[in-house]
Scaffold this motif. Structure first.
Motif, PDB file in Angstrom:
ATOM      1  N   GLY A  44       1.096  -1.525   0.350  1.00 13.86           N
ATOM      2  CA  GLY A  44      -0.066   0.163   0.064  1.00 13.86           C
ATOM      3  C   GLY A  44       0.852   1.680   0.155  1.00 13.86           C
ATOM      4  N   LYS A  47       4.215   1.977  -4.548  1.00 12.33           N
ATOM      5  CA  LYS A  47       5.156   1.087  -5.571  1.00 12.33           C
ATOM      6  C   LYS A  47       4.306   1.339  -6.992  1.00 12.33           C
ATOM      7  N   THR A  49       1.699   2.112  -8.105  1.00 14.69           N
ATOM      8  CA  THR A  49       1.394   3.387  -8.572  1.00 14.69           C
ATOM      9  C   THR A  49       2.149   4.249  -9.382  1.00 14.69           C
TER      10      THR A  49
HETATM   11  P1  ADP Z   1       1.839  -1.379  -3.332  1.00 15.70           P
HETATM   12  O1  ADP Z   1       2.468  -1.504  -4.743  1.00 15.70           O
HETATM   13  O2  ADP Z   1       2.732  -0.665  -2.364  1.00 15.70           O
HETATM   14  O3  ADP Z   1       1.038  -1.863  -2.306  1.00 15.70           O
HETATM   15  P2  ADP Z   1      -0.689   0.946  -4.583  1.00 15.70           P
HETATM   16  O4  ADP Z   1       0.968   2.006  -5.097  1.00 15.70           O
HETATM   17  O5  ADP Z   1      -1.125  -0.612  -5.280  1.00 15.70           O
HETATM   18  O6  ADP Z   1       0.509   0.645  -3.288  1.00 15.70           O
HETATM   19  O7  ADP Z   1      -1.228   1.308  -3.954  1.00 15.70           O
HETATM   20  C1  ADP Z   1      -1.105   2.173  -3.044  1.00 15.70           C
HETATM   21  C2  ADP Z   1      -2.177   3.498  -2.149  1.00 15.70           C
HETATM   22  O8  ADP Z   1      -3.025   3.642  -3.166  1.00 15.70           O
HETATM   23  C3  ADP Z   1      -3.220   1.842  -1.718  1.00 15.70           C
HETATM   24  O9  ADP Z   1      -3.539   2.693  -0.551  1.00 15.70           O
HETATM   25  C4  ADP Z   1      -4.057   1.032  -2.607  1.00 15.70           C
HETATM   26  O10 ADP Z   1      -5.155   1.910  -1.839  1.00 15.70           O
HETATM   27  C5  ADP Z   1      -4.273   2.779  -2.705  1.00 15.70           C
HETATM   28  N1  ADP Z   1      -4.984   2.564  -4.606  1.00 15.70           N
HETATM   29  C6  ADP Z   1      -4.297   1.890  -5.786  1.00 15.70           C
HETATM   30  N2  ADP Z   1      -5.410   2.294  -6.093  1.00 15.70           N
HETATM   31  C7  ADP Z   1      -6.723   2.190  -6.300  1.00 15.70           C
HETATM   32  C8  ADP Z   1      -7.712   2.656  -7.030  1.00 15.70           C
HETATM   33  N3  ADP Z   1      -8.069   2.735  -8.310  1.00 15.70           N
HETATM   34  N4  ADP Z   1      -8.451   3.330  -6.767  1.00 15.70           N
HETATM   35  C9  ADP Z   1      -8.398   3.398  -4.863  1.00 15.70           C
HETATM   36  N5  ADP Z   1      -7.664   3.156  -3.922  1.00 15.70           N
HETATM   37  C10 ADP Z   1      -6.235   2.963  -4.963  1.00 15.70           C
END
Ligand code: ADP
Ligand code: MG
Length: 243
Positions: A44, A47, A49
């Motif tokens: 979360g 990364k 993103t």
């Molecule tokens: P990681 O890859 O480090 O686990 P992410 O980049 O997947 O983290 O997600 C970062 C944050 O953004 C998290 O809190 C996740 O829940 C939120 N998030 C990512 N994509 C979405 C989305 N499409 N809608 C809502 N929240 C999102």
């Protein structure tokens, strides 16, 4: 970062939001050209993103991203995707043969992959050329992941983004894929950005490391920083207090 490395990708005060939700906050930093950077941090942290911003799958709310010194928005999207390849933990495959899967990126561009080239790609990822006509559903998990990496190499990307590509592999396949990525990095001088939740892997395969927490970059430097983090929260993360 040592001044001898040019940035392949540079983030400058980048924010990313979904609606009112701040996902990434004021990201500034570089990924050195021709090196392997590992990207670690709790689940979360943002990364995946951040990786999607690197090839234009998503766009920042504020700030600028430069790929090889050119603003990402100034690239033709097709050119950008060709230059910046992405591999995922479980790569979507079409149900046909290995060749049909390798040919997919070119087919989408109205071209066709020569059989000799396809064999060369397979050999590049440590697979035998005679797998070309096999159905992908007959392959092992490790073989599928290698085919998916070979498919990412079709466009000869200068930059490769990898999101937890070894997470679902057994130990032997994981080591093979790590060795393969190092080989690609050495042979083609490909810049690699590799997300992993395995800190030992991040230390061993990385030249450089970014640590992210709560949508921010909290520490960057040579990967040996993971042995002795300066930041208190990174220290707790590395010691397994936060996961
Ligand atoms: P990681 O890859 O480090 O686990 P992410 O980049 O997947 O983290 O997600 C970062 C944050 O953004 C998290 O809190 C996740 O829940 C939120 N998030 C990512 N994509 C979405 C989305 N499409 N809608 C809502 N929240 C999102
Ligand atoms: Mg992720």
């Amino acid at each position: 970062m040592s001044t001898q490395y040019k940035p392949a990708i540079h983030f400058q005060h980048v924010d990313y939001r979904i609606g009112d939700l701040e996902i990434l906050n004021d990201i500034t930093g570089s990924f050195p050209q021709g090196r392997i950077t590992t990207l670690v941090g709790p689940s979360g942290a943002g990364k995946s993103t951040l990786l999607k911003l690197c090839n234009g799958l998503i766009s920042p709310a504020n700030g600028e991203i430069f790929v090889k010194d050119k603003a990402i928005g100034d690239y033709d999207p097709v050119e950008l995707r060709r230059m910046v390849g992405m591999a995922l933990q479980s790569a979507p495959m079409i149900s046909g043969t290995v060749y049909e899967n390798l040919n997919l990126p070119l087919e989408l561009q109205g071209q066709q992959l020569a059989k000799e080239q396809a064999v060369e790609l397979l050999e590049d990822v440590g697979l035998k050329g005679d797998l070309l006509d096999r159905k992908v559903k007959e392959l092992s998990g490790g073989q599928r992941q290698k085919v998916s990496i070979a498919r990412t190499l079709v466009n000869k990307p200068e930059i490769l983004l990898m999101d937890e590509i070894t997470s679902s592999l057994d130990r032997a396949s994981k080591l093979e894929v790590e060795e393969l990525i190092s080989k690609i990095n050495r042979k083609y001088k490909t810049t690699i950005i590799w997300i992993t939740h395995n800190l030992q892997q991040a230390l061993e395969i990385g030249d450089y490391t970014w640590v992210m927490m709560d949508g921010q970059v909290v520490e960057t430097g040579e990967s040996s920083l993971l042995e002795d983090p300066q930041n208190q929260r990174v220290n707790e993360f590395v010691k397994g207090v936060v996961s």
